[in-house]
Write an enzyme that holds these catalytic residues in place. Structure first.
Site, PDB file in Angstrom:
ATOM      1  CB  ILE B  41      -0.729  -0.010   0.866  1.00  0.00           C
ATOM      2  CG1 ILE B  41      -1.999  -0.977   1.250  1.00  0.00           C
ATOM      3  CG2 ILE B  41      -0.936   1.489   1.346  1.00  0.00           C
ATOM      4  CD1 ILE B  41      -2.679  -1.457   2.457  1.00  0.00           C
ATOM      5  CG  ASP B 130       3.254  -5.668   7.643  1.00  0.00           C
ATOM      6  OD1 ASP B 130       3.343  -5.732   9.075  1.00  0.00           O
ATOM      7  OD2 ASP B 130       4.379  -6.382   6.731  1.00  0.00           O
ATOM      8  CG  ASN B 131       3.263  -5.307  12.644  1.00  0.00           C
ATOM      9  OD1 ASN B 131       2.725  -4.753  13.707  1.00  0.00           O
ATOM     10  ND2 ASN B 131       3.672  -5.177  11.565  1.00  0.00           N
ATOM     11  CB  CYS B 186       0.900 -29.189  27.505  1.00  0.00           C
ATOM     12  SG  CYS B 186       1.676 -28.744  29.246  1.00  0.00           S
TER      13      CYS B 186
END
Lengths: 525, 740
Positions: B41, B130-131, B186
Site C-alpha cells: 500500500i 501489515d501488522n 502443552c
C-alpha cells in the site's frame, strides 16, 4: 521396504532445499490467489490498451506487475504539460513533446523484465480502415475515454465476431467514472466459490456405508472411539434411524432434535469432540444432496443443444455435456464426488482411510464421467480433474454489447428508478462523450449536458436531482484526470481484467459506476 | 507564504486545481504527512500523494526489499533487493514532483524518539502497515497527539480503509480486534495433534531454543501457575537443560560437524522417550514414536521396528505401522496413497492440490518430502544456521524469506509430524502457515491507496461528514462498500482517555514529581504573571493508581516506586504513564513522555508540565440501570449531564463539527490538557464499575498474570498467532485486516 542407498549429506542438502526459483518467489503472493494455472494464463495474454493517459498507464501498471505476457499501447498523442504532472509513467517535464506511448511503454517495462511491451503510434482510424483484424490478435482490449465514434466502430467490430477478444470500456471525468466489459461468452471453471462440495452423507456410496456400518463402538478402545470421524458417525446413525422410521430421514424439528440427541448419547465423555462435531454437522443428513440449481440451469444452455454440438465446441461445453449426462444417468443423480475432505477430529489412520474411500469413489465416478465425454475431443486430464473438483461452482456468463442497455427502454427506466445516482452518472458521462463529437473543443455547459441526456432518454423523461450533481461535477472539470482517481480506477479495472484473463473468480457484470466523491460503487444493467 | 503560489510548474497542477479547487491544492503544498509503511500500500500511496501535491512527506519503514515484493511494490527494482524500503521508495518517487519534499526514515515506528511531540508535527498520518501491533501503536500515538489517521489493510482481493479522528470517529481500538489464534503450551510442546502444532513448535520453540536468545525458563513457571500438568512441566524443565549442551555444540567449531545429529537425537529421540515415560499422558492419545537418525539416513527406519518405549502398545493407532517415510503418513497427500513404497530419497509425489488457493500445483517447493528428505533438509539447514552463528550472527529468528530458517522449520515440523503420526506439509504450505503470509496483489493495493487519499483530502478539507469507512469486497455487484463513520465507543480504553504531553528527562525526574505535578493543587490558575498568588490548576491531590502500559507502577497502598526515577521504572521517552483515579470518579489521564526541547537549559527543571494542567471530566454516579439495556446507559447519562456538552449528533449518527475558522491546520487541533470545556466525553459509572475505566481496571486485575505480559515464549507463541488457512479452500482468518 525399499533399500535406498544412503545419500551423501552434501548432495542431499543442496538438492533438497527445494528453494523456489526467482519467478516463483517474485509472484509468491499472487500465486496463492490464482495458482500456477492463473499465472500461466496471464503470461500467455496479449493486451491492447488504447491511450496512454494517466488512467491507462495505471491500469497497465497493475497488469505489468503481476506479469502479463505482452501489451501494446496504441496512441499517437504527444506528452503535454498536464500529462507530465499527472502520469507517473512519464518522466515529468523531460517527456513533454515526445511520443506518449513510447515514453509510457519504456517506463512501464522497467517494472518487470518478464513482460513485452510495444508502443504503436499509428492512428486508430488508419488501422480501422486498413488493418481491422489486427484488433482481434489480442487477448483483451482496454480503452479509456476513447472518442465515441471510434468506440462505436471498435465495439461493433468486436461484437460482430464471436471469437473477437473482450473489450473493457473505461470512461472517467473528474471524480466520476464507469467501466463496462463487452464480451461474448465467458466460462469459468475456477470461480473460487465459497460453498464446499457435498460429502453425500445423506446418500452414502456403498463403500462408505459398508465401512460405517462395520464400526462397532463397543469394541473400540478409548482412542479409537474419540477419533472416529464424524462422517462415519453420521452415516451409521442415519442408517439406524432410517431402519426404525420407514426409510425416512428425520423430518420434523423434533425428529431432528432427537437424532442429534442420539448422536451425543454415543459420547463416552465430554472430551470426545468428534461426537460434538457430528452433532453440529447433522444437518448434512437431511440437507439433500442434489445438483445445485445454478448448475442445473447451465444444463439448459444453448451451447449444449445437439445442433451446437456438431460445431466446434469449447472443451468447457464438452465437459458440461458430460456432466449433464452423468447427473441424469448415474445414481444418485448428483455431481460427481470430489475427494476434498474438510478438517475433522480424527486420528491419522481413520482420516486417511476415509480419504481413501472418497478418493476411490471419486476415481470411479470420474471414470464413468469420462465415458460420457465425446471420444473425438482430446481434453487434458488436468482440466478434467479441475473441472470435476470445481463442478459445484461452474459459471457461464454471456455478455451484452456496449450501448445495448440504453436501447432497452424498460430496463433503463427501471435502473433510473432503482439507482438514480449511478444511472445519472452513466448518463452524464454518455452526454459528455456525445458533446465531444458534436462540439469538439468546446467546454460543455450544464445546459448542453442536460440536453444530451434528454436526447438519450427521450424528451419529457423525468430525471432525478442526482443528474444535476453529476452534470455539475462534469462541467466543473470535464477533462481533468486526477492522478489519484486514475490510480484507483486503474486498480479496479485491472482487477477485472485479471479475472477475465485468468478465467478465475467472477467478474463484474454490467456497468460499474464509481462515484469518488462519496466513494461508492454500484453496477447497472 | 500564504497567497504566493508554492508551485514552480503551474501546468503540473492544472488537473488537480480543476477538480480539487485551488485553495486545497495550495494548502497541500504546506501539508505535513506521515506515511507509515513503504510496502504494497505504501508504494502506491507515496506515488499518489507525491503526484497529488502533498508538500512534506515523512516516509518510515523498518523493512528491506525482498524479491517477493516486486509483484506489487513497483517503486523497487531487482537491483534494490535487500535495500531499505523507505530510502529506495523516496529516491524513486521523489523526482516525479520536484515540489514534494520526502523525508525517508529506515526505522521502527515504535522507537522512543517518535514520541507525541514528533507525531504532533504532522497534519495527518497515513497507515500502510501489515501488522496489528504497529497499527495499534500508531492509533494510540495519533489519539494522544490529536492527529487524524487513515488506517488501511489488504488481504488478497479484500481491502479496507478507515479514517480515525479523535473525538469524531471510532479509534482503531474502539472495536475489539480478534485475538490471534493461540495454543496451550502443552499442546505445542508435548501433545501436538495437527500440522500447525508442529509448525508452531518448530518456529516459535525449537528454532529460538537452538538459534535464538538464551531462555530463562519463565514460561514454564507461568505454565505451572496456570495449573498445567506439573509432571509434564518437570519433564520440560529437564529438557531445557539439555538444550544448553546442543546450543553450545552448534556454536563451537570443534563440535559443529556433529551438532545437527546431536540436536536431532535430543529433540526427536530423547525428548520423545522422556515424554513416553509419562504413561498418563498417552492413555487417550496415540503415542509418538522416537525417530532414529542413522536408521532414517540409511533407509532402514521403520515405525514397526521401534520399541514402543514405555507402557503398553495397546493404544498404538496403527498409523505408525508404516515403513520408512512412505508418503502414506501425509494426511492430505491423497495422490500418493496408492501404495508408493518407493520411499526414501524418491522424488516424492507431486504436490497435491490441497493448498488453499488451488495449490499452484507443479511448483517446485510444493512437492511432498519423505522422511529421509526431511532429515537431509534438517541437517542441511541446521548446518547452515550454525555456520551463520559461528560467522558472527548473534541470534537467528524466523523469517519467511530467509531460506535457511524456512527449511529448518519445514524439516523440523515434518519430522515431528512423522513422530506423532500427523500429516505433513510442503515447504510452500509451511511458509504460508508460519510466515503469516497474506496473498497480496497490485490491484487491491492500488484501489486501497486511492481511497486513502480521497479520505485524506476530506480530512484536510475538514469535511468530516464526507468521511467513510470503505471496504473492498468479494461481491462482483458492489466492489466497494461504504459505511458512515461511527462515534467513539464510550468504553474505549484508548481514545476516551485524556492525553497530555510532558517534556521530561526521565533520568532526573521521579514518578512522584510527575504524578504530583500533573495532579496540581486544584486551585485556579493564575491568569497572568502579575497574578502571582494563583494556584497551579489541575484536579488537586487525589488517590490514584499509576501504570506504564499494563504494568502497575504505584497505587495508593503501594508507593515504593514513587521516589524512583522514571527511567529506572522503564518509563522513558515515547512511553505513556497512565493516572487512574482510585475512586473512579475522575477520568483517566494518559501522560505521554517526550524529550526536553533541544535548547532546554541544563539547570532548568527537568520536567515541563502541560499548561493548563489537565482536568479530566468527572464521572457521574448513576442509580443502577436495568441490565437489559446496558448499552443505552452511556448515552442517557451523557444526555443528562451538565458537566460536559456532548457534541451534537446529526441524523446520520455522525458527530457534527463546529468548524473553528480557517487558521492553519495546526491551530485547529484538539487542545491538549483542555479543561472541562475541552474535548472528550464524560465517563459513566454504572454498577459500581466505571465504564470508562473498565478496561484499565480489568488490566490491573490481570497484572499478576505477568506471563501474559512478560516476553516469555508463551507470549511469543501468542504473538506469532498464526494466520491459518484452515483446510482446503478454507476462509482466511488473519490479524492483518479486520473486516467485520
Amino acid at each position: 521396504m525399499v533399500d535406498t542407498e544412503s545419500q551423501d549429506i552434501e548432495t542431499a542438502t543442496t538438492t533438497l532445499q527445494s528453494a523456489p526459483d526467482a519467478k516463483t518467489r517474485r509472484y509468491d503472493r499472487q500465486l496463492r490467489l490464482w495458482a500456477a494455472t492463473g499465472q500461466a494464463a496471464l503470461e500467455l495474454s496479449r493486451i491492447l490498451v488504447l491511450s496512454s493517459d494517466a488512467t491507462s498507464t495505471s491500469i497497465l501498471k497493475n497488469l505489468v506487475l503481476p506479469g502479463i505476457g505482452h501489451f501494446t499501447i496504441l496512441d499517437d498523442a504527444r506528452v503535454s504539460p498536464a500529462d507530465a504532472g499527472n502520469n507517473f509513467f512519464l518522466e515529468g517535464p523531460r517527456s513533454i513533446g515526445k511520443s506518449r506511448a513510447e515514453e509510457a511503454v519504456r517506463l512501464l517495462l522497467e517494472m518487470n523484465d518478464g513482460v513485452q511491451g510495444v508502443a504503436d503510434t499509428r492512428s486508430f482510424d488508419s488501422i480501422m480502415d486498413t488493418d481491422k483484424d489486427w484488433f482481434s490478435s489480442f487477448t483483451l482490449i482496454i480503452s479509456h475515454n476513447l472518442h465515441p465514434t471510434r468506440l462505436d466502430k471498435l465495439s461493433n467490430l468486436l461484437s460482430s465476431n464471436s471469437s473477437a477478444p473482450p473489450l473493457i470500456i473505461v470512461r472517467s471525468s473528474a471524480f466520476l467514472a464507469e467501466f463496462f466489459i463487452q464480451f461474448h461468452e465467458h466460462t469459468i471453471i475456477e470461480s473460487h466459490s465459497e460453498t464446499a462440495p457435498s460429502l453425500r452423507i445423506d446418500k452414502p456410496f456403498p463403500a462408505l456405508l459398508q465401512h460405517a456400518l462395520s464400526l462397532d463402538y463397543e469394541k473400540m478402545d478409548s482412542t479409537e472411539h474419540g477419533h472416529t470421524p464424524y462422517v462415519y458417525i453420521l452415516v451409521k446413525a442415519m442408517e439406524g434411524w432410517k431402519k426404525s422410521h420407514g426409510g425416512n430421514p428425520p423430518k420434523t424439528t423434533d425428529e431432528r432434535k432427537e437424532f442429534k440427541k442420539g448422536i451425543l448419547a454415543l459420547q463416552r465423555n465430554i472430551d470426545e469432540e468428534n461426537f460434538e462435531e457430528a452433532e453440529a454437522q447433522a444437518y448434512r443428513c437431511w440437507a439433500e444432496t442434489k445438483v445445485p440449481s445454478e448448475i442445473a440451469q447451465l444444463f439448459n444452455d444453448p451451447a449444449l443443444e445437439p445442433a451446437a454440438h456438431a460445431q466446434s465446441r469449447q472443451p468447457f461445453f464438452h465437459l458440461l455435456a458430460a456432466l449433464k449426462r452423468f447427473t441424469e444417468e448415474v445414481e444418485p443423480h448428483t455431481l460427481p464426488l470430489t475427494s476434498t475432505l474438510p478438517d475433522m477430529k480424527a486420528d491419522t489412520t481413520s482420516y486417511i482411510h476415509l480419504q481413501r474411500l472418497y478418493k476411490a469413489r471419486a476415481e470411479e465416478e470420474k471414470a464413468i464421467f469420462q465415458t460420457f465425454l465425446d471420444k473425438n475431443v482430446d481434453i487434458d486430464e488436468d482440466v478434467i480433474d479441475l473441472f470435476l473438483k470445481n463442478a459445484h461452482g461452474l459459471q457461464v456468463l454471456r455478455g451484452r454489447r456496449w450501448g445495448e442497455f440504453e436501447r432497452d427502454t424498460d430496463a433503463f427506466s427501471g435502473a433510473l428508478a432503482s439507482y438514480p445516482k449511478e444511472t445519472c452518472i452513466h448518463l452524464a458521462l454518455s452526454a459528455l462523450a456525445n458533446l465531444t463529437v458534436k462540439q469538439p473543443g468546446v467546454a460543455p455547459t450544464a445546459e448542453a449536458l442536460r440536453g444530451e441526456v434528454l436526447a438519450i432518454v427521450g424528451q419529457g423523461t423525468e430525471l432525478p436531482d442526482a443528474l444535476d450533481e453529476a452534470i455539475g461535477e462534469l462541467e466543473r472539470a470535464p477533462a481533468a484526470e486526477l492522478p489519484n482517481t486514475a490510480a484507483l480506477l486503474g486498480g479496479l479495472v485491472a482487477q477485472e481484467a485479471i479475472k477475465m484473463i485468468t478465467k478465475q473468480y467472477v467478474p463484474i457484470k454490467g456497468y460499474a459506476v464509481i462515484d469518488l466523491i462519496d466513494t461508492t460503487t454500484a453496477t447497472l444493467g | 507564504m500564504v497567497g504566493s503560489s508554492p508551485h514552480k510548474n503551474p501546468g503540473r497542477y492544472r488537473h488537480a486545481e480543476a477538480i480539487l479547487g485551488k485553495d486545497l491544492v495550495d494548502r497541500l503544498a504546506d501539508t505535513k504527512v506521515l506515511l507509515v509503511g513503504a510496502g504494497g500500500i505504501g508504494c502506491e500511496l507515496l506515488k499518489n500523494i507525491v503526484l497529488t501535491g502533498f508538500g512534506h512527506i515523512t516516509l518510515l519503514d523498518l523493512d528491506t526489499i525482498d524479491l517477493s515484493n516486486l509483484n506489487r511494490q513497483f517503486l523497487f527494482k531487482k537491483k534494490d533487493v535487500k535495500q531499505s524500503k523507505a530510502l529506495v521508495a523516496a529516491a524513486t518517487a521523489g523526482p516525479f514532483n520536484p515540489n514534494a519534499h520526502i523525508y525517508p526514515i529506515h526505522g521502527n515506528i515504535k522507537e522512543p524518539q517518535f514520541d507525541i511531540e514528533w507525531f504532533k508535527g504532522f497534519d495527518i498520518v497515513l497507515n500502510a502497515l501489515d501488522n496489528l501491533d504497529a497499527r495499534r501503536h500508531v492509533n494510540k500515538m495519533c489519539m494522544a497527539a490529536g492527529v487524524p489517521l487513515i488506517e488501511s489493510g489488504t488481504a488478497g482481493y479484500l481491502g479496507q480503509v478507515q479514517p480515525l479522528v479523535k473525538d469524531r470517529t471510532e479509534c482503531f481500538d474502539c472495536v475489539a480486534k480478534p485475538t490471534p489464534k493461540s495454543f496451550p503450551v502443552c499442546t505445542i510442546r508435548s501433545t501436538p495433534s495437527q500440522p500447525i502444532h508442529c509448525i508452531v513448535w518448530a518456529k516459535s520453540y525449537l528454532l529460538p531454543q537452538l538459534f535464538g536468545e538464551d531462555e530463562d525458563g519463565s514460561e514454564l513457571d507461568e505454565a505451572e501457575k496456570h495449573g498445567e500438568n506439573a509432571q509434564e512441566i518437570a519433564t520440560l524443565r529437564k529438557e531445557a537443560l539439555a538444550y544448553k549442551a546442543v546450543r553450545k555444540a552448534l556454536r563451537s567449531p570443534a563440535t559443529s560437524a556433529d551438532a545437527a545429529r546431536m540436536a536431532f537425537q535430543k529433540v526427536f529421540n530423547t525428548d520423545i522417550l522422556n515424554l513416553l515415560s509419562m504413561s498418563d499422558m498417552w492413555r487417550t492419545r496415540p503415542k509418538p514414536t522416537p525417530l532414529d537418525f542413522d536408521l532414517i539416513q540409511n533407509g532402514a527406519f521403520s515405525f514397526l521396528t521401534q520399541p514402543a518405549a514405555a507402557g503398553s502398545s495397546a493404544s498404538f493407532t496403527g498409523s505408525h505401522a508404516l515403513a520408512n517415510g512412505v508418503a502414506d503418513l501425509s494426511v492430505d497427500d491423497s495422490s500418493s496413497i496408492a501404495g508408493t513404497s518407493a520411499a526414501a530419497g524418491s522424488t516424492g509425489a507431486d504436490g497435491s492440490t490441497s493448498a488453499p488457493a488451488n495449490g499452484g500445483g507443479g511448483l517446485k517447493d510444493q512437492r511432498r518430502l519423505s522422511l529421509q528428505d526431511n532429515l537431509a533438509m534438517f541437517i542441511g539447514s541446521a548446518d547452515r544456521l550454525a555456520a551463520r552463528l559461528r560467522a558472527g550472527e548473534d541470534t537467528i529468528g524466523f523469517d519467511k524469506d530467509d531460506d535457511d530458517t524456512l527449511d529448518f522449520v519445514t524439516a523440523s515440523a515434518n519430522l515431528r509430524a512423522f513422530a506423532y503420526g500427523i500429516g505433513r506439509k510442503t515447504r510452500w504450505e509451511v511458509k504460508e502457515m508460519a510466515g503469516n503470509i497474506i496473498p497480496a496483489i497490485a490491484t487491491t493495493n492500488a484501489i486501497v491507496a486511492g481511497v486513502i487519499v480521497l479520505q485524506a483530502l476530506h480530512v484536510l478539507r475538514r469535511a468530516w461528514k464526507d468521511l467513510r469507512n470503505v471496504h473492498l469486497q468479494f461481491k462482483p455487484a458492489v466492489p466497494l462498500s461504504t459505511i458512515r463513520m461511527c462515534a467513539p465507543n464510550p468504553r474505549c480504553g484508548v481514545c476516551r482517555d485524556m492525553y497530555v504531553c510532558v517534556r521530561v528527562d526521565p533520568a532526573r525526574v521521579t514518578l512522584r514529581e510527575l504524578v504530583e505535578g500533573i495532579l496540581g493543587d486544584g486551585e485556579r490558575e493564575s491568569q497572568s504573571s502579575e497574578d502571582g498568588d494563583g494556584g497551579k490548576g489541575g484536579t488537586g491531590p487525589r488517590d490514584v493508581s499509576v501504570y506504564e502500559d499494563k504494568r502497575v507502577l504505584a497505587d495508593p497502598d503501594w508507593e515504593d516506586n514513587m521516589d524512583r526515577t522514571l527511567e529506572s521504572l522503564g518509563a522513558g521517552r515515547g512511553k505513556f504513564v497512565t493516572i487512574v483515579d482510585e475512586e473512579e470518579q475522575v477520568g483517566t489521564v494518559a501522560v505521554g513522555l517526550a524529550a526536553l526541547p533541544p535548547n532546554h537549559p541544563q539547570d532548568a527543571p527537568a520536567l515541563i508540565l502541560p499548561s493548563p494542567l489537565p482536568v479530566p471530566p468527572k464521572f457521574i454516579k448513576l442509580p443502577p440501570v436495568t441490565p437489559a439495556s446496558p448499552e443505552k446507559t452511556p448515552a442517557q447519562a451523557l444526555a443528562g449531564t451538565s458537566l460536559k456538552r456532548r457534541a451534537p449528533t446529526d441524523d446520520d449518527g455522525i458527530i457534527a463539527i463546529d468548524d473553528e475558522g480557517s487558521g492553519p491546520p495546526d491551530a485547529k487541533r484538539v487542545k491538549v490538557g483542555g479543561g472541562p470545556n475541552g474535548h472528550g466525553h464524560a465517563h459513566v459509572h454504572t454498577h459500581g464499575r466505571s465504564a470508562g475505566n473498565g478496561n484499565r481496571k480489568a488490566r490491573a486485575a490481570g497484572a499478576p498474570e505477568a506471563g501474559q505480559e512478560s516476553p516469555s515464549k508463551r507470549r511469543r507463541l501468542e504473538e506469532d498467532g498464526l494466520v491459518l488457512l484452515e483446510g482446503a479452500g478454507g476462509r482466511m482468518v488473519d490479524d492483518v485486516i479486520e473486516i467485520e
